[in-house]
Structure formats: C-alpha cells, structure tokens
Design a protein around this motif. Structure first.
Motif, PDB file in Angstrom:
ATOM      1  N   SER A   1      -6.969 -10.245  -3.901  1.00 58.04           N
ATOM      2  CA  SER A   1      -6.736 -10.964  -2.639  1.00 58.04           C
ATOM      3  C   SER A   1      -5.274 -10.912  -2.235  1.00 58.04           C
ATOM      4  CB  SER A   1      -7.172 -12.424  -2.770  1.00 58.04           C
ATOM      5  OG  SER A   1      -8.566 -12.521  -2.926  1.00 58.04           O
ATOM      6  N   LEU A   2      -5.049 -10.698  -0.940  1.00 60.59           N
ATOM      7  CA  LEU A   2      -3.725 -10.825  -0.353  1.00 60.59           C
ATOM      8  C   LEU A   2      -3.577 -12.289   0.039  1.00 60.59           C
ATOM      9  CD1 LEU A   2      -1.276  -9.085   0.422  1.00 60.59           C
ATOM     10  CD2 LEU A   2      -2.303  -8.760   2.668  1.00 60.59           C
ATOM     11  N   VAL A   3      -2.547 -12.957  -0.491  1.00 60.92           N
ATOM     12  CA  VAL A   3      -2.410 -14.403  -0.333  1.00 60.92           C
ATOM     13  C   VAL A   3      -1.304 -14.715   0.679  1.00 60.92           C
ATOM     14  CG1 VAL A   3      -1.968 -16.588  -1.515  1.00 60.92           C
ATOM     15  CG2 VAL A   3      -3.187 -14.744  -2.692  1.00 60.92           C
TER      16      VAL A   3
ATOM     17  N   ALA B   1      -4.611   0.715  -9.129  1.00 59.16           N
ATOM     18  CA  ALA B   1      -3.559   0.325 -10.067  1.00 59.16           C
ATOM     19  C   ALA B   1      -2.506  -0.555  -9.372  1.00 59.16           C
ATOM     20  CB  ALA B   1      -2.902   1.563 -10.676  1.00 59.16           C
ATOM     21  N   ALA B   2      -2.129  -0.178  -8.149  1.00 59.64           N
ATOM     22  CA  ALA B   2      -1.149  -0.981  -7.404  1.00 59.64           C
ATOM     23  C   ALA B   2      -1.716  -2.351  -7.057  1.00 59.64           C
ATOM     24  CB  ALA B   2      -0.727  -0.243  -6.141  1.00 59.64           C
ATOM     25  N   ALA B   3      -2.991  -2.392  -6.698  1.00 65.06           N
ATOM     26  CA  ALA B   3      -3.625  -3.670  -6.350  1.00 65.06           C
ATOM     27  C   ALA B   3      -3.619  -4.621  -7.539  1.00 65.06           C
ATOM     28  CB  ALA B   3      -5.039  -3.432  -5.855  1.00 65.06           C
TER      29      ALA B   3
ATOM     30  N   PHE C   1       0.798  -1.219   0.000  1.00 68.06           N
ATOM     31  CA  PHE C   1       0.000   0.000   0.000  1.00 68.06           C
ATOM     32  C   PHE C   1       0.837   1.277   0.000  1.00 68.06           C
ATOM     33  CE2 PHE C   1      -2.441   3.391   2.066  1.00 68.06           C
ATOM     34  CZ  PHE C   1      -3.578   3.409   1.261  1.00 68.06           C
ATOM     35  N   ILE C   2       1.996   1.273   0.616  1.00 61.69           N
ATOM     36  CA  ILE C   2       2.772   2.513   0.749  1.00 61.69           C
ATOM     37  C   ILE C   2       3.233   3.047  -0.603  1.00 61.69           C
ATOM     38  CG2 ILE C   2       4.849   3.534   1.745  1.00 61.69           C
ATOM     39  CD1 ILE C   2       2.566   3.009   3.725  1.00 61.69           C
TER      40      ILE C   2
ATOM     41  N   PRO D   1      -9.727 -11.648   0.481  1.00 66.13           N
ATOM     42  CA  PRO D   1     -10.170 -10.622  -0.478  1.00 66.13           C
ATOM     43  C   PRO D   1     -10.168  -9.232   0.179  1.00 66.13           C
ATOM     44  CG  PRO D   1     -11.706 -12.476  -0.399  1.00 66.13           C
ATOM     45  CD  PRO D   1     -10.790 -12.614   0.778  1.00 66.13           C
ATOM     46  N   LEU D   2      -9.702  -8.247  -0.575  1.00 71.99           N
ATOM     47  CA  LEU D   2      -9.654  -6.876  -0.081  1.00 71.99           C
ATOM     48  C   LEU D   2     -10.470  -5.970  -0.993  1.00 71.99           C
ATOM     49  CD1 LEU D   2      -5.857  -6.567   0.835  1.00 71.99           C
ATOM     50  CD2 LEU D   2      -7.770  -7.003   2.396  1.00 71.99           C
ATOM     51  N   TYR D   3     -10.999  -4.903  -0.397  1.00 70.39           N
ATOM     52  CA  TYR D   3     -11.838  -3.955  -1.124  1.00 70.39           C
ATOM     53  C   TYR D   3     -11.411  -2.535  -0.761  1.00 70.39           C
ATOM     54  CZ  TYR D   3     -14.713  -8.140  -1.532  1.00 70.39           C
ATOM     55  OH  TYR D   3     -15.145  -9.412  -1.772  1.00 70.39           O
TER      56      TYR D   3
END
Length: 314
Positions: free
Chosen positions: A172-174, A305-307, A117-118, A283-285
């Motif tokens: 999703s963060l795995v 875009a980063a996601a 995220f940073i 899963p992330l939103y």
C-alpha cells in the motif's frame, strides 16, 4: 463417404500488419504512423485494410485521434507480445543488433511514478536494451490501458485481473494529511494544528482550501468525511501533477494528502506540518500479461522487489 465436418484452417495474423496497426493507434493517425514506419500514408492504409480483410473485422475507429475497435485491441496485444518474443529469439541467436530495441509500455499512477517506481524501472533499463513508455494514469484507471492493449503491465489499485493478465499484490502507498506552516497559521488558529494538538475543526475544514490532483481525486474527500465534513462544502484547487501538488502545499495554496515518501522529508525540514487524523492507505497491484515474455517477467521482478522496500505490507 466421410461425414466428418470440414475443418477450416484458422486465419493467421500477419505480425507485420499487426505491428502497423499498433503504430497507427500509438501515433494517433495514419500520417504519424507513416513517419514512424518510414512508409507512405497510402502504404500504411493499405496494410490496415489488408489486415481487416484477412480477419474479417474492423480494426480502427477513424476518429481524431484514431482508436482501436475491440478486435483491433486484441490484435495490438498480439503485436506487442510478438515483438518481445521476437526480441528474445534475436538475443538467443546473437542477433541483438539486427532490430530496433523493443518498446515496453507500462501504466503507472502519478504518485507511484513520483515516489518509488522510477528506481526499479531504471534498474531494468540498465540491464536490458529496451525502450520504455510510461503511461500516466490514475491508479483506478490503469487497468483500462491493459484491456485496450496500450499497456503491457500496470501498477493499479484493481485486484480484479484484466483479461489475459495475472495480478500480484505490491503493498500500500500510504498518505497523510499535511499543510504548510503558513496555511496552519491562517486556518489552524485555535485548533492546535502544528503544535501537537487536534486536527482543524470541521468548521475550519469546510472553509479552508484543499488541493486535489484532479476532479476524480478522492483522497482528500475520504479524509474530510472521516472528520464529518462534506467534501462538496469545502473549497478546492486542482493541480494535476504530483510534484506540483507538493510544491503547492509547501507554498500554502491548500492542504492535501501526500505519500509518506514525499511528506516525511518535508516535515523533517519544517516545511510541512501534519494535520493529524487517519492515514489513507491505497493498496496497489502489479498486473501483467499472464505467462509473460522474459523481458516483462524481469521488469515485474524489479517492480515487486522495489515495492517490498517502499510500500507498506498488507
């Protein structure tokens, strides 16, 4: 004679008073807010009281620290939105230097903050004269900060939109289960762990320590249940920092589920060994104000875009 009912003009929310209320809640007390606003505590108290009188609602719970009532939360959301819209007007008029850079508060879970995220946040700040406040919270709880008005946007595991917000899937963060070679040598004997064999047995997993982020962390518990182990039977350490938790795993304190962005480089260096078993995908939103001001909309574009680059597509 007209029989139409009398129409009462709606009460106007004074932006200055609303922003004073937001400062009090942000700082936790009237005294701290007075220092930030360069006012006396008495003047701050008078502004809050005036706001309460104008709107006929109690705005503050005078606890330690103070907190906003439901009505106060609504006014704080107004104050934050007004500050961004005012900033846009200043830019349009060429008055960018006339006011303090606006503050944007974003709720983010610790694992996202530590892994992906940073970078988009830094790119956003490089493009705009803003101040950012990252509110660290578990991905299951970040939406609460939206509802309270503390955050304008959030990375959350909740697909249910908070009031007044829109929801965009990010991916999703795995996570994978990993441990250090020292942990495997001590606890993985006979299981094949670290030599391409099966994960540790249920007996080993019920005796060997794991590391949880905090008491609400369910990632390791979910993996244990997949291996027919009751999480309540297994010892655990609590390390409430993503970076420190990774260091603790490397040092052999226990095993843990780690984001692939963290675990893969450490595996390639030989400092971690995969324990096998199922990966866990969270899963992330991205939740943000519906019809957001331009600044918040641009931040969302950077995050999305980063996601797409860093998270696993649904």
């Amino acid at each position: 004679m007209s029989t139409e009912p009398l129409r009462v003009a709606p009460t106007r929310i004074d932006p200055v008073l609303a922003q004073t209320l937001a400062a009090v809640v942000d700082e936790g007390s009237l005294e701290a807010a007075s220092r930030r606003l360069h006012l006396t505590p008495s003047a701050v108290s008078q502004r809050v009281r005036q706001l309460e009188q104008q709107l006929g609602r109690r705005m503050l719970v005078r606890s330690r620290p103070v907190s906003a009532t439901g009505a106060g939360q609504a006014v704080i959301r107004f104050a934050r939105r007004h500050a961004l819209i005012e900033h846009e007007a200043h830019e349009a008029l060429g008055l960018e230097g006339e006011a303090q850079a606006p503050r944007i508060s974003v709720a983010v879970n610790s694992d996202s903050s530590a892994t992906w995220f940073i970078e988009p946040l830094a790119a956003f700040v490089a493009a705009h004269d803003v101040q950012v406040e990252v509110l660290r919270e578990d991905q299951d709880a970040t939406a609460r900060l939206l509802e309270s008005g503390a955050a304008m946007a959030a990375v959350t595991s909740s697909a249910q939109a908070s009031p007044g917000c829109s929801v965009t899937p990010l991916g999703s963060l795995v996570y994978e289960a990993v441990a250090s070679p020292a942990w495997c040598e001590r606890w993985g004997e006979g299981s094949g762990t670290g030599r391409g064999g099966e994960p540790p047995s249920a007996d080993v997993l019920s005796r060997a320590p794991r590391i949880d982020f905090d008491r609400t962390d369910q990632l390791q518990a979910q993996w244990l249940r997949a291996h027919a182990v009751d999480p309540a039977d297994a010892p655990r350490h609590l390390v409430p920092s993503t970076h420190d938790l990774a260091s603790a795993v490397v040092e052999g304190l226990g095993w843990a589920m780690m984001p692939l962005q963290q675990s893969v480089p450490l595996r390639e260096e030989g400092r971690l060994i995969p324990l096998g078993g199922p990966e866990v995908a969270t899963p992330l939103y991205w939740q943000a104000w519906r019809t957001p001001p331009a600044l918040l909309r641009d931040l969302g574009e950077h995050v999305e875009a980063a996601a797409r680059r860093e998270l696993r597509a649904a």
